[in-house]
Design a protein around this motif. Sequence first.
Motif, mmCIF file in Angstrom:
data_model
loop_
_atom_site.group_PDB
_atom_site.id
_atom_site.type_symbol
_atom_site.label_atom_id
_atom_site.label_comp_id
_atom_site.label_asym_id
_atom_site.label_seq_id
_atom_site.Cartn_x
_atom_site.Cartn_y
_atom_site.Cartn_z
ATOM 1 N N SER A 203 0.828 -1.202 0.000
ATOM 2 C CA SER A 203 0.000 0.000 0.000
ATOM 3 C C SER A 203 0.866 1.257 0.000
ATOM 4 C CB SER A 203 -0.909 0.025 1.232
ATOM 5 O OG SER A 203 -1.675 -1.149 1.306
ATOM 6 N N ARG A 204 1.921 1.235 0.793
ATOM 7 C CA ARG A 204 2.793 2.418 0.867
ATOM 8 C C ARG A 204 3.506 2.636 -0.458
ATOM 9 N NH1 ARG A 204 5.687 2.637 6.778
ATOM 10 N NH2 ARG A 204 5.681 4.854 6.291
ATOM 11 N N MET A 205 3.697 1.556 -1.178
ATOM 12 C CA MET A 205 4.356 1.681 -2.466
ATOM 13 C C MET A 205 3.412 2.238 -3.530
ATOM 14 S SD MET A 205 6.014 -1.412 -4.694
ATOM 15 C CE MET A 205 6.636 -1.159 -6.361
ATOM 16 N N LEU A 206 2.165 1.754 -3.528
ATOM 17 C CA LEU A 206 1.299 2.022 -4.680
ATOM 18 C C LEU A 206 0.176 3.024 -4.438
ATOM 19 C CD1 LEU A 206 0.907 -1.595 -6.103
ATOM 20 C CD2 LEU A 206 2.446 0.214 -6.905
ATOM 21 N N MET A 207 -0.171 3.246 -3.164
ATOM 22 C CA MET A 207 -1.379 4.032 -2.925
ATOM 23 C C MET A 207 -1.108 5.461 -2.546
ATOM 24 S SD MET A 207 -3.856 1.550 -0.830
ATOM 25 C CE MET A 207 -3.896 -0.166 -1.314
ATOM 26 N N ALA A 208 -1.960 6.322 -3.060
ATOM 27 C CA ALA A 208 -2.026 7.709 -2.599
ATOM 28 C C ALA A 208 -3.485 7.925 -2.200
ATOM 29 C CB ALA A 208 -1.629 8.636 -3.724
ATOM 30 N N HIS A 230 -4.972 4.203 4.454
ATOM 31 C CA HIS A 230 -4.255 4.759 3.295
ATOM 32 C C HIS A 230 -5.160 5.643 2.449
ATOM 33 C CE1 HIS A 230 -0.289 2.878 3.500
ATOM 34 N NE2 HIS A 230 -0.885 1.833 4.040
#
Lengths: 486, 486
Positions: A203-208, A230
Amino acid sequence: MLLIHLDRQSRTPLFRQIFGQLKSMIEENVLRPGDRLPSSRSLSEALGINRTTVTKAYEDLWAMGYTESRSGSYSMVRNRAEIVDEKKADAGKLIEWHKIANSGCGELASTLKSSGFHSQKDGEIDFIPMSPDPRLLPVEDFRKCVNQVLKKNGSSLLQYGDPLGFPPLREYLSHRMRMHGISVFPDEILITSGIQNGVDLVSRMLMAPGSKIVVENPTYSAILPLFQFHRADIVTVDQTEAGMDLDQLESVLSGEPPVLVYTVPNFQNPTGITTSQSHREKLLRLCEKYRVPLLEDGFEEEMKYFGKTVLPIKSMDQHHIVMYLGTFSKVLFPGLRIAWIAADRACIEVLAAIKKAGDLSGNMMNQAALNLFCRYGFYDLQLKRLHKVYRRRMQTALKAARAFIPRNLASFSKPLGGYCLWFELNHFRGDEPEMMDKMKSHGVLVSPGKSFFAASTDRICFRISIAHRDEKEIEEGIKRIGRALA
Amino acid sequence: MLLIHLDRQSRTPLFRQIFGQLKSMIEENVLRPGDRLPSSRSLSEALGINRTTVTKAYEDLWAMGYTESRSGSYSMVRNRAEIVDEKKADAGKLIEWHKIANSGCGELASTLKSSGFHSQKDGEIDFIPMSPDPRLLPVEDFRKCVNQVLKKNGSSLLQYGDPLGFPPLREYLSHRMRMHGISVFPDEILITSGIQNGVDLVSRMLMAPGSKIVVENPTYSAILPLFQFHRADIVTVDQTEAGMDLDQLESVLSGEPPVLVYTVPNFQNPTGITTSQSHREKLLRLCEKYRVPLLEDGFEEEMKYFGKTVLPIKSMDQHHIVMYLGTFSKVLFPGLRIAWIAADRACIEVLAAIKKAGDLSGNMMNQAALNLFCRYGFYDLQLKRLHKVYRRRMQTALKAARAFIPRNLASFSKPLGGYCLWFELNHFRGDEPEMMDKMKSHGVLVSPGKSFFAASTDRICFRISIAHRDEKEIEEGIKRIGRALA
């Protein structure tokens, strides 16, 4: 001179007596910050005891923070701030932590509070826990492995380690996954603190904030607060008896593309559904077509009791769009917090960097012990044992459900493995809390269905997990459910 | 019929021989997916051996994933996907992971790559590691503690645990911090995976992209990529000999308020500076005045060798605006990954919720073992041992620096504790890489200064850590530094 009374008949050693009395004097302000204690020589002479006895007491006082000098012959009482009066402090609070926290934090905190450990009353049958039965865990074998790695390499295993995780364990996993048709090298594997940690890293990699992500409806409940934290835009696709509804999925994918599709293909939590090889292939092709990363949660990959083998989606993933999550928590010790992600090397590199920024390193001692445990064959043994037990428990559960829960009241899944069964009520008069109350009054605890739905729903469902219950309890518990629903 | 040759003279058990040969046949495609193995009865008869021997081999084949049937009398070779050809797969890559990752991820990944484990060559003196000397770690005592907790409570310690961390350890910490004048209850403490994890949690709670945060310049380097990952606007305040420049700080605080001030008051990493009680109080009052949370990193709180006690800022924090970070990593085992945050209860609640969303639970076994270790007094013993050793090492380092590094070339700090000394070059002809090359060619490794500055700087500095070096090595190493700089 200090008033110290020694009781030579007491079973408390003399140095503890001295320590205790000085400690009290400091705490009660008879001795005050800055006061000097007598030298060990003079005190020992005054008390007529050995000097080392006094030294020992003084060392303990220092170690507990009561005195200051660390080396010299004099010990000085330390300046310790007074304990703050709670009420006074609250009145003067300058920062409202709940208010300054990022949005989403408040919800998380209330989720945490409500999902506290439920307490099981005497005679109640608890179908909630989803981890393996503690009575079946090979603690003693694991203890021996911990012992062995600490004896052999303790000093280096207790240092910071490889950011990807203990290399021999990654090698083992790479080999193990090959047996499921997944071909990844050890540096395409990242060890994580449980699957939850893996999903967080992804999630930290792909989500905004506002990123669209796709989940099955219903889906694994613990993942939802994380995605909400997130601030993802969670899009649901119905979970049919065959798995995620692929037509619905395609219509979602063909719109504004999501950053991620999350799926649980084996004994899905909560529905217990296992998808077919062809469903898996179609799902993969859809994600390939729209170039959307697919997060495959293989949480109970090796816990299939019935039917023929179905290979993971990752085994067909020639274009490296699948991130595969595996874990030891559902077969071994959930508290070890060891799981892994297998994915494209470039993806693993980024995930490892995020993990390292967040905690520098995993615990190598635990990973090395688990590695040894696996290499010795204890893991395979444990799997065999669990299969034997849970195949029967699941059969018992299905038989009891057929016997005690009339078809017209509820339909239920027929899982091919794992721990959970999913019930959907047909025409229950009442809402979910009423259903839960009825269950409770009949002495049975289940997981309410709503927590597994990301979108609001009128369906009245519940999940039972047979993980912690033996056959007798399963039969009795399902009988009670039948009575509660009647 | 299968061709299986048994060697009855071999030390390899018969079942392993059967297993090995069948495994090879499967791997070499002599046996192909879907092929049936002979029944255990017929194979045992054909080979003239006991049937259980064959069964054992078949079970292992199943456990390793080579065959399918788990219960019946027939075993079928499993369909395993072929190993994907790496080059082919690369050509068909659908997702560019580095490109779809959030901004900040790429930088992190390259930081990770460059900060890999440096390899120390023979004869080189390595002043880089900041963790305690592995030769001084009480591995054996810790092993006994792990053993004991696993024997006594293994089955429950290997389950999910309290989201705040193992309660008896939090109780111990609450007591221990009271000795430093900090008054917090066990539920105002959250156990984290190292201080890094604590700072990450605080960041996730308070930071949004663009949030202003204040750090000392220079500061602890590992924290900077983390803050950058959170896309914080990092504002630096000069670290003077007395600590953070408070006038500068006030002018920052009086502008658009930051979400956080981060400070390291003891033996600051990298400068080695310890601030005075009055500086601490003024810093606290400033943060109170502007209602800005203060993150106090007390990473080596108990490693003071010289001078009188200075109490943590948190000990004066009547308004609960300070979040205090403590850790076992600098005195005990860094690889254990056990640290803690002590803060206002409302703050801890939110942080615990974020932690739980990200990993569900910590590892209770490790925390219970550490708790026992502390309760037995091993932690105090270890502190005493380290004090004795490091007080002398630090004295040796300071003496060597005075002797071998001319004042006109470099100035250096005089730390009161901890592991590191900080050197600033006065008129070095060359840049930092040139300085590092000179050091290396003289057989000495130091940490380059620039990584500790969040803002760009012309200052040429370096840090040495005496953590892993004995007195002889320290003297020789500093002599080499002197020669390199001459």
